[in-house]
Design a protein around this motif. Structure first.
Motif, short mmCIF file in Angstrom:
data_model
loop_
_atom_site.label_atom_id
_atom_site.label_comp_id
_atom_site.label_asym_id
_atom_site.label_seq_id
_atom_site.Cartn_x
_atom_site.Cartn_y
_atom_site.Cartn_z
N ALA A 534 0.84 -1.20 0.00
CA ALA A 534 0.00 0.00 0.00
C ALA A 534 0.87 1.25 0.00
CB ALA A 534 -0.92 -0.01 1.22
N LEU A 535 0.36 2.31 -0.66
CA LEU A 535 1.06 3.59 -0.71
C LEU A 535 0.44 4.59 0.26
CD1 LEU A 535 1.43 3.88 -4.57
CD2 LEU A 535 3.26 3.44 -2.95
N ARG A 536 -0.32 4.09 1.22
CA ARG A 536 -1.08 4.98 2.10
C ARG A 536 -0.16 5.96 2.81
NH1 ARG A 536 -5.99 4.86 3.21
NH2 ARG A 536 -6.19 2.74 2.36
N GLY A 537 -0.52 7.25 2.71
CA GLY A 537 0.23 8.30 3.39
C GLY A 537 1.46 8.78 2.65
N GLN A 538 1.85 8.12 1.55
CA GLN A 538 3.02 8.52 0.78
C GLN A 538 2.72 9.77 -0.05
OE1 GLN A 538 6.28 6.40 0.23
NE2 GLN A 538 5.56 6.33 2.35
N ARG A 539 3.69 10.71 -0.07
CA ARG A 539 3.54 11.93 -0.88
C ARG A 539 4.18 11.66 -2.24
NH1 ARG A 539 5.95 14.92 4.25
NH2 ARG A 539 7.26 13.11 3.89
N VAL A 540 3.32 11.56 -3.27
CA VAL A 540 3.76 11.15 -4.60
C VAL A 540 3.70 12.35 -5.55
CG1 VAL A 540 3.39 9.59 -6.54
CG2 VAL A 540 2.94 8.80 -4.21
N LEU A 541 4.86 12.71 -6.11
CA LEU A 541 4.92 13.77 -7.12
C LEU A 541 4.51 13.20 -8.47
CD1 LEU A 541 5.78 16.58 -8.20
CD2 LEU A 541 8.10 15.65 -8.44
N VAL A 542 3.51 13.79 -9.12
CA VAL A 542 3.05 13.37 -10.45
C VAL A 542 3.50 14.41 -11.46
CG1 VAL A 542 1.06 12.88 -11.91
CG2 VAL A 542 1.08 12.12 -9.52
N VAL A 543 4.30 13.97 -12.45
CA VAL A 543 4.77 14.87 -13.52
C VAL A 543 4.22 14.32 -14.84
CG1 VAL A 543 6.76 15.94 -14.60
CG2 VAL A 543 6.87 15.29 -12.19
N GLU A 544 3.24 15.00 -15.41
CA GLU A 544 2.53 14.54 -16.61
C GLU A 544 1.93 15.75 -17.31
OE1 GLU A 544 1.09 13.11 -19.59
OE2 GLU A 544 1.68 11.41 -18.34
N ASP A 545 2.20 15.92 -18.63
CA ASP A 545 1.72 17.11 -19.33
C ASP A 545 0.38 16.91 -20.02
OD1 ASP A 545 3.78 16.90 -22.36
OD2 ASP A 545 2.65 15.39 -21.25
N GLU A 546 -0.16 15.68 -20.05
CA GLU A 546 -1.51 15.46 -20.56
C GLU A 546 -2.49 15.64 -19.40
OE1 GLU A 546 -1.10 14.32 -24.76
OE2 GLU A 546 -2.75 14.94 -23.47
N ALA A 547 -3.33 16.67 -19.46
CA ALA A 547 -4.16 17.02 -18.31
C ALA A 547 -5.07 15.88 -17.87
CB ALA A 547 -4.99 18.27 -18.62
N LEU A 548 -5.74 15.23 -18.82
CA LEU A 548 -6.67 14.17 -18.46
C LEU A 548 -5.95 12.96 -17.89
CD1 LEU A 548 -9.14 14.46 -21.44
CD2 LEU A 548 -9.64 14.91 -19.05
N VAL A 549 -4.78 12.65 -18.44
CA VAL A 549 -4.00 11.53 -17.89
C VAL A 549 -3.56 11.88 -16.47
CG1 VAL A 549 -1.93 10.13 -18.18
CG2 VAL A 549 -3.25 10.82 -20.17
#
Length: 650
Positions: A534-549
């Motif tokens: 589980a990733l519960r509580g993890q701070r995950v940086l999301v880098v993605e230039d497609e807005a819907l994705v």
């Protein structure tokens, strides 16, 4: 007298009133009503209040025209007359309900027949299908885009070894007219005379009003006062009607357009070394709007023409062009998979009443397209091995086994037909898993193919369900999709709903060819990564230039208990977030607007923060972390992200 005491004209008097005044009628989200011969509403359910924003007492007793408004009534008037004449009918269409808005509806009118055969009125059931129609339109647009991308890659293959400059431009022009349905398309180069262009090649329909222009010269300023400046500046020029656009509707320009029969056009300038070197044009003899995705498609073709022409000029140009072409094909591959991921995200983000079933069906179809795309990419878009295609599409149902048999000679399906055929196989397999041979252990599926007269390929899909199977009661969307996809592939299909199971016959006259057993590399799908902690509580940086994705990734991570940081759409945004936010893990799209994510990956590695790459490239040129290819299953994404990587990119 109360509403419940006002009986409809039924026989017995209160029988149907009791039905329509029940809680069930008010609970359903569709419109249910009764209209009498005077075209007055005698009963409406609660849904009418939600649609029209008024109490039903303000609707009952009023005429259709009074409630719906003159525009909607005019659309429905002939249907009403048919119902009052005793005809049961179902129709759908877009109706303007005035203050209630424009809705795409499916309506069913059922006449009320009295004991004496008279028609005192009719019953109405209306369903709002606007969301479904928008989804179907989006799917159709996406499929059209995928066909153009396949055509672009096929063009790249054709131009790879072509050494004649005119033939290069001619081949590309022909593909543009076929894909866009325009009257004429061509390629022109700037001559030594200032502001004068020479048309190297063009292609078009002989019966159209646009004249052939090959080897003719044109002065750019003759077609509008700003035409030359705009083209030298590299601007995309899209004119839907030369007679109405202020850039082209002065008398001299209109005379020039009339001389060649052009009413609408699109031009893409090729600016090389800071100068206008050439341009690609598509034009039509009638007013026509060119969509942004069409302009992008023409721009890609223009770059391919330039690249292929440069390669043909010299050995040095050949080496540069091969690299440019490789990068272009990789970019098209990247865009195609991003489109698939965007459509998958749209399906999962769009709310519907039957959302779970809709998302599952549409995601399965998009997954089928992605699998066909991977096969094509592995084979460098030369075609797909039919056996590999079947094996891959049937893999979710056990693949080749005691239950499933696949047999036939080595066959290569060309790039244009492969994705359409993949959709057909997916729909057949889905139907078999729900109702046919793959729905029970004792069922059997046999898929075989053989060459027929004239070089046509015939494929037989034969099911033995292990129990009697009833034919479908209605023509569903799956059947419609099969018919449309098989037509797009230039083939024919016949479905025989036998009691023991479906037998489908696909006749493919073109788009298939015999091949040697080892002429196409075998496809080997990557191994899935196991389910992650589980990733519960993890701070995950999301880098993605497609807005819907990015929205869909955020939804998945949030549902897994993670705290999403971002999403960031550029390298600069990602670097800024790393400076001001504590980060535990990161998910990185490799290509952000043509820039590689390496600076962000290097900083994450320096700080020993685990990360995972996410990309549409078939062979991404990165290292330092696990690479997932779009579209990716949720379990695979979460598993890889939980494990991550901290080794520095080189």
């Amino acid at each position: 007298m109360s509403r419940d005491d006002q009986a409809l004209p039924t026989d017995p008097p209160t029988g149907r009133r009791a039905v329509f005044s029940s809680a069930m009628a008010d609970a359903v989200p569709i419109l249910i009503s009764y209209v009498d011969r005077e075209e007055r509403y005698r009963f409406v359910n609660r849904a009418y209040e939600q649609w029209f924003g008024v109490d039903r007492s303000q609707i009952e007793g009023k005429t259709l025209a009074e409630v719906l408004g003159p525009a909607a009534y005019e659309r429905l008037r002939h249907h009403v007359a048919r119902a009052l004449d005793g005809e049961t009918l179902t129709f759908e269409g877009e109706i303007d309900y005035g203050d209630a808005g424009v809705r795409h509806v499916e309506a069913r009118y059922v006449p009320h027949v009295g004991r004496n055969g008279d028609i005192p009125g009719y019953y109405v059931l209306v369903t709002d299908i606007s969301d479904r129609k928008r989804a179907e339109a989006e799917l159709a647009r996406t499929l059209a885009g995928e066909r153009r991308r396949a055509a672009l890659l096929d063009l790249g293959q054709k131009l790879r070894d072509e050494g004649d400059l005119t033939a290069i431009a001619q081949t590309a022009a022909r593909m543009l007219t076929e894909q866009l349905g325009v009257a004429r398309a061509g390629y022109a180069e700037m001559s030594d005379v200032p502001d004068v262009a020479l048309v190297v090649a063009d292609d078009g329909r002989d019966e159209s009003g646009v004249i052939p222009m090959r080897r003719r010269t044109f002065r750019l300023e003759d077609f509008g006062p700003t035409m030359s400046a705009d083209m030298h500046a590299g601007r995309v020029i899209s004119i839907s009607d030369v007679a109405l656009d202020p850039r082209t509707n002065d008398p001299e320009a209109l005379e020039a357009f009339a001389a060649i029969g052009v009413r609408s056009f699109l031009t893409i300038s090729l600016i090389k070394s800071g100068q206008l070197s050439a341009y690609v044009f598509v034009c039509h003899d009638q007013p026509r709007v060119f969509a942004p995705d069409e302009a992008a498609f023409v721009a890609d073709v223009a770059e391919l023409i330039w690249t292929a022409s440069a390669r043909a000029l010299s050995d040095q140009a050949v080496r540069r062009a091969e690299e440019a072409e490789r990068l272009l094909i990789r970019e098209v591959d990247h865009r195609a998979k991003n489109v698939l991921a965007v459509v998958q995200s749209l399906a999962q983000l769009t709310p519907f009443e039957s959302k779970e079933q809709y998302v599952q069906a549409l995601s399965g179809r998009i997954g089928s397209l992605a699998r066909a795309h991977s096969l094509l990419s592995t084979a460098r878009w030369t075609g797909v091995d039919l056996h590999d295609l079947l094996r891959l599409e049937l893999a979710p149902y056990g693949g080749e086994s005691e239950q499933v048999a696949i047999a036939g000679p080595p066959v290569l399906i060309d790039a244009q037909a492969a994705q359409s055929l993949a959709l057909v196989i997916h729909e057949l397999a889905t139907n078999a898993s729900k109702y046919g041979a793959l729905a029970r252990p004792e069922g059997r599926l046999n898929v075989s193919w053989a060459w027929g007269p004239g070089g046509a390929l015939t494929l037989i899909w034969r099911e033995s369900a292990g129990a009697p199977v009833a034919p479908p009661r209605r023509h569903g969307f799956g059947s419609t999709l099969i018919e449309s996809a098989i037509k797009q592939a230039g083939a024919r299909v016949s479905l025989d709903w036998r009691a023991e199971g479906l037998e489908a016959r696909l006749d493919i006259p073109t788009g298939a060819q015999a091949r040697a057993a080892e002429s196409t590399p075998a496809y080997r799908p990557g191994l899935p990564i196991e389910e992650s902690p589980a990733l519960r509580g993890q701070r995950v940086l999301v880098v993605e230039d497609e807005a819907l994705v990015a929205m869909e990734l955020s939804r998945v991570l949030t549902a897994a208990g993670a705290r999403v940081v971002g999403p960031a759409g550029t390298i600069e945004e990602a670097m800024a977030l790393l400076e001001i936010q504590p980060i535990d893990r990161a998910l990185l799209d490799i290509n952000l607007g043509g820039r590689v994510i390496t600076p962000v990956a290097r900083l994450l590695s320096h700080r020993r923060i685990p990360f995972v790459y996410l990309t549409g490239y078939q062979e991404p040129d990165v290292d330092g972390g696990p690479v997932l290819r779009k579209p990716v299953a949720t379990s695979t994404l979460l598993g890889a992200l939980a494990r991550g990587a901290t080794s520095p990119p080189q």
